[in-house]
Design a protein around this motif. Structure first.
Motif, mmCIF file in Angstrom:
data_model
loop_
_atom_site.group_PDB
_atom_site.id
_atom_site.type_symbol
_atom_site.label_atom_id
_atom_site.label_comp_id
_atom_site.label_asym_id
_atom_site.label_seq_id
_atom_site.Cartn_x
_atom_site.Cartn_y
_atom_site.Cartn_z
ATOM 1 N N GLU A 238 6.519 6.588 3.558
ATOM 2 C CA GLU A 238 4.731 7.294 3.995
ATOM 3 C C GLU A 238 5.088 6.642 5.211
ATOM 4 O OE1 GLU A 238 2.937 4.436 1.143
ATOM 5 O OE2 GLU A 238 3.990 4.798 -0.154
ATOM 6 N N ARG A 240 1.676 8.026 8.565
ATOM 7 C CA ARG A 240 0.398 9.087 8.671
ATOM 8 C C ARG A 240 0.792 10.443 9.320
ATOM 9 N NH1 ARG A 240 -2.544 4.313 11.389
ATOM 10 N NH2 ARG A 240 -0.479 4.260 12.319
ATOM 11 N N TRP A 250 -2.560 10.541 5.086
ATOM 12 C CA TRP A 250 -0.792 10.073 4.233
ATOM 13 C C TRP A 250 -0.287 10.631 3.642
ATOM 14 C CZ3 TRP A 250 1.137 5.240 5.679
ATOM 15 C CH2 TRP A 250 0.308 4.498 6.805
ATOM 16 N N THR A 279 -3.331 10.321 0.386
ATOM 17 C CA THR A 279 -4.072 9.340 1.485
ATOM 18 C C THR A 279 -5.240 8.750 0.278
ATOM 19 O OG1 THR A 279 -4.428 11.644 2.847
ATOM 20 C CG2 THR A 279 -6.209 10.176 2.779
ATOM 21 N N ARG A 281 -4.610 7.164 -2.225
ATOM 22 C CA ARG A 281 -3.921 6.016 -3.318
ATOM 23 C C ARG A 281 -3.766 5.222 -2.106
ATOM 24 N NH1 ARG A 281 1.970 5.963 -4.108
ATOM 25 N NH2 ARG A 281 2.047 5.309 -1.695
ATOM 26 N N ARG A 282 -3.614 5.623 -0.891
ATOM 27 C CA ARG A 282 -3.614 4.445 0.565
ATOM 28 C C ARG A 282 -4.926 3.716 0.151
ATOM 29 N NH1 ARG A 282 1.142 2.910 3.195
ATOM 30 N NH2 ARG A 282 -0.722 2.147 4.264
ATOM 31 N N GLU A 285 -5.353 1.367 -2.424
ATOM 32 C CA GLU A 285 -5.158 0.324 -1.905
ATOM 33 C C GLU A 285 -5.912 -0.799 -1.182
ATOM 34 O OE1 GLU A 285 -1.312 1.098 -0.445
ATOM 35 O OE2 GLU A 285 -0.106 1.954 -2.665
ATOM 36 N N GLU A 286 -6.481 0.105 0.265
ATOM 37 C CA GLU A 286 -6.986 -0.756 1.248
ATOM 38 C C GLU A 286 -8.337 -1.131 0.770
ATOM 39 O OE1 GLU A 286 -7.935 2.064 3.883
ATOM 40 O OE2 GLU A 286 -6.195 2.569 5.081
#
Length: 488
Positions: A238, A240, A250, A279, A281-282, A285-286
């Motif tokens: 994974e 960027r 991402w 992107t 999903r990330r 998560e953040e």
């Protein structure tokens, strides 16, 4: 010459020498009887057979029959196709050779055979067309093989189409890199993710430049490790990318190196891979990480505020019973205020229905109001109704300000004062002013988590602005919110 091979296409007519009386049957039989082509000669406009070799007679079901003198129509009957009839008539009328490719003939009931047929004019000594030479090559196996190949090709095309649809449904990009030639292939979806126009070729240089500078070394090293067969030839990473428009995305990239044996050793040949844009999903998560931090922050604040309430109540209460009653009321008010901000913390849906700015402030500040002393707070402003989503966000921000005021500011000491005012126009402007609290030495050297969360909530979710003025006599905060966002 085998049946599957074509005849000499340069041959376009047969000429009989002047004075010739006709064909010698014995000579023709000796030369042509066992040739692996169906050969026949017809003479006259009524197309009577002058010669037909064994293969020609066999395919008509009459290997031992003498066809001489019979017409084509008499011999072939219903097997005489309109296309063949038309071609023979055209040869006799125009003198031009005719050819039929893959011509279907049902020579025996229930069985279709295919033939390449060439019809050539036969001219006599006076240069007049006297007949037709017919040459037939049996090409059924070739036609069947081609048909099977076409079926296979259609099946492959259909399989590829299904695969393409499946890949498209998964939003995956496909890529391939030939490590020996440097040739690169990217699917349209791959180009879309990277921001490369579909009509532009993908290159290693573009891919390298698109890698985020902070991830580039790690990604290039991972891809490079695939050149070693002992690596297992697989990669999942994974990272960027930086699109040409400056947007950061991402992606999850998977690759598999294919090797080939060269001089007895495995050598890298090409890499096949896929990518998925992760992107969102990330970002989720953040957000989840932010919520965990927020929950930890709130738990600490609850303990700190409870401790402050005990101290504040102890200073004003005259008896333990009075203190218990007052403290219970404050804690219950704190619980109600915390329930208001729960949707913002957990990401759950806000409570249906509208509320007002005044109603939010009353709920947030209730735990800090002493019932037995004059209020140290002033609220001034017109009625302003707010939708559930905006109310949740504004409550979170005001709750953070009240928490900090109770820990470090005007609400942390008995003599402290808090004045909140708001005016309505195109935007809602709210002023939070603290006085008589502990002296402020200046702006904090580091921004706390709560302040970051308040700024992010106001700016990103409501499109507004928040500004802090750390004056010695007390903190002043200005919040500007677009009215069209507050109705949500």
């Amino acid at each position: 010459m085998s049946p599957s091979q074509p005849w000499a296409y340069g041959l376009d007519e047969i000429r009989l020498q002047g004075g010739a009386e006709g064909f010698s049957r014995e000579a023709l039989s000796e030369l042509l009887e066992n040739v692996p082509l169906a050969i026949a000669v017809t003479l006259g406009a009524n197309q009577q057979f002058a010669f037909a070799n064994r293969l020609f007679r066999s395919v008509l079901g009459s290997p031992d029959e003498d066809l001489i003198g019979q017409t084509v129509q008499e011999v072939m009957g219903e097997r005489y196709t309109p296309e063949l009839r038309s071609a023979r008539e055209k040869v006799f009328q125009t003198g031009e050779p005719q050819e039929l490719k893959d011509h279907a003939l049902v020579l025996t009931p229930g069985t279709t055979t295919y033939w390449d047929i060439k019809l050539l004019p036969v001219r006599d000594g006076s240069d007049q067309i006297s007949g037709i030479l017919a040459l037939g090559a049996h090409v059924t196996e070739r036609v069947k093989a081609r048909g099977e190949a076409e079926i296979k090709a259609r099946e492959v095309a259909l399989h590829n189409e299904r695969l393409a649809l499946a890949v498209e449904a998964t939003e995956m990009g496909l890529w391939e890199w030939n490590t020996q030639t440097g040739e690169t292939f990217w699917s349209d979806r791959q180009k879309d993710i990277f921001g490369l126009p579909r009509n532009e070729p993908a290159t290693y240089e573009f891919w390298y430049s698109a890698l985020h500078p902070e991830d580039r070394e790690h990604v290039v090293s991972g891809v490079g490790s695939l050149s070693n067969p002992r690596s297992g030839g697989q990669l999942q990473i994974e990272h960027r990318i930086l699109r040409p428009d400056g947007e950061v995305r991402w992606i999850l990239s998977r690759g598999r190196m294919l090797y080939e044996i060269v001089d007895g050793e495995l050598k890298p040949a090409r890499v096949l891979g896929t990518i998925i844009d992760i992107t969102e999903r990330r970002r989720n998560e953040e957000v989840r990480q932010l919520l965990v931090q927020e929950l930890n922050h709130r738990v600490k604040n609850l303990f700190a505020m409870t401790s402050g309430m005990i101290a504040l109540t102890a200073r004003t209460a005259e008896t333990p019973k009075q203190m218990a009653t007052a403290l219970r009321g404050r804690i219950e008010a704190l619980a109600r205020a915390h329930e208001l901000i729960r949707p913002a913390i957990t990401g759950s849906e806000p409570t249906d229905g509208e509320t007002t700015v005044d109603g939010i402030l009353q709920a947030i500040l209730a735990p800090h109001i002493s019932q037995d002393a004059s209020s140290s707070m002033t609220l001034e402003g017109p009625p302003v109704r707010i939708g559930p989503k905006a109310a949740t966000i504004l409550t979170l921000v005001l709750h953070e300000l009240a928490t900090n005021a109770s820990k470090y500011g005007a609400l942390s000491v008995p003599e402290g004062r808090l004045r909140i005012s708001w005016v309505r126009g195109v935007t809602l402007t709210l002023l939070w002013q603290e006085e008589n609290g502990p002296a402020i030495q200046g702006e904090p050297s580091a921004e706390g988590f709560g302040s970051k969360l308040a700024l992010r909530s106001v700016k990103d979710q409501l499109g507004g602005a928040i500004a802090y003025d750390w004056r010695p006599e007390g903190l002043r905060v200005r919040i500007d919110l677009p009215m069209n966002q507050l109705e949500a």
